[in-house]
Scaffold this motif. Structure first.
Motif, PDB file in Angstrom:
ATOM      1  N   GLU A  88       2.241 -14.714   1.702  1.00  0.00           N
ATOM      2  CA  GLU A  88       0.867 -14.290   1.449  1.00  0.00           C
ATOM      3  C   GLU A  88       0.819 -12.772   1.554  1.00  0.00           C
ATOM      4  N   HIS A  90      -1.528 -10.395   1.997  1.00  0.00           N
ATOM      5  CA  HIS A  90      -2.232  -9.720   3.090  1.00  0.00           C
ATOM      6  C   HIS A  90      -1.373  -9.715   4.355  1.00  0.00           C
ATOM      7  N   ARG A  93       1.426  -7.275   4.002  1.00  0.00           N
ATOM      8  CA  ARG A  93       0.976  -5.900   4.250  1.00  0.00           C
ATOM      9  C   ARG A  93       0.810  -5.625   5.740  1.00  0.00           C
ATOM     10  N   ALA A  94       0.245  -6.581   6.477  1.00  0.00           N
ATOM     11  CA  ALA A  94       0.080  -6.405   7.925  1.00  0.00           C
ATOM     12  C   ALA A  94       1.442  -6.267   8.603  1.00  0.00           C
ATOM     13  N   THR A 125      -6.358  -5.985   6.727  1.00  0.00           N
ATOM     14  CA  THR A 125      -5.860  -6.248   5.368  1.00  0.00           C
ATOM     15  C   THR A 125      -6.861  -7.028   4.533  1.00  0.00           C
ATOM     16  N   GLY A 126      -7.905  -7.548   5.187  1.00  0.00           N
ATOM     17  CA  GLY A 126      -8.871  -8.383   4.483  1.00  0.00           C
ATOM     18  C   GLY A 126      -8.596  -9.867   4.642  1.00  0.00           C
ATOM     19  N   TYR A 127      -7.534 -10.201   5.365  1.00  0.00           N
ATOM     20  CA  TYR A 127      -7.202 -11.611   5.603  1.00  0.00           C
ATOM     21  C   TYR A 127      -8.178 -12.173   6.625  1.00  0.00           C
TER      22      TYR A 127
END
Length: 192
Positions: A88, A90, A93-94, A125-127
């Motif tokens: 996934e 996000h 990215r984290a 990240t917006g998750y």
């Protein structure tokens, strides 16, 4: 009320997890040198424990194939009757942001250099997580070596084998000027 309870639990765990001059864990897995500490969060609950990590040999480049890492993780999960997880972005990215920060600071912790916790980074990240856990490692030169180290730790395995997990992100950043050289972060979760 939940926030107060979670804050009190976090304060107790932070006190209990402090190890001399090691950074205090606010998140999921912490390691420095030969010690590692694991902390899992699910619905405001947390657990902690210690284990050992290995150190990279001088001159050996580390490598990460995220697809291969997920395949290995899903093999572990299948052996325990668990459903597979998928990559996934996000969570990737984290994980990458935290590994970069750790490599730059040349230390390993769950707190970022800006004071962020694992939950803060996932959220940034917006998750939208219903569940999230993080394992961190240092010194391993391959994902196989990394998973072998985590498999030797009951609490790292608890994170990898979270029954409700659906998604994962993993990252590796190298810093050849550091003692540990490799900085790994795996974030596993389930969206709301």
């Amino acid at each position: 009320m939940r926030g107060v309870v979670a804050a009190c639990l976090l304060a107790l765990l932070v006190s209990a997890c402090s190890m001399g001059s090691l950074p205090i864990s606010s998140g999921f897995t912490q390691s420095e040198g030969d010690d590692a500490e694991t902390l899992s969060w699910q619905g405001g609950k947390a657990t902690a424990a210690s284990t050992a990590t290995t150190t990279a040999s001088e001159g050996i480049a580390a490598r990460l194939d995220p697809v291969e890492a997920v395949r290995l993780l899903n093999e572990m999960r299948a052996e325990h009757g668990l459903k597979p997880v998928r990559l996934e972005m996000h969570l990737m990215r984290a994980a990458k942001a935290h590994s970069r920060d750790l490599a730059k600071a040349d230390h390993i912790s769950h707190y970022g250099s800006d004071g962020s916790s694992p939950w803060d980074r996932v959220k940034a990240t917006g998750y939208r997580a219903q569940l999230a856990a993080e394992n961190v490692g240092t010194g391993q030169t391959s994902v196989e070596e990394l998973f072998k180290a985590w498999a030797a730790s009951e609490d790292h395995m608890k994170n990898l084998l979270l029954a409700d997990a659906e998604e994962v992100g993993i990252a590796l950043v190298e810093n050849d000027a550091s003692e540990n050289r490799t900085f790994w972060t795996l974030v596993i979760g389930k969206p709301l």
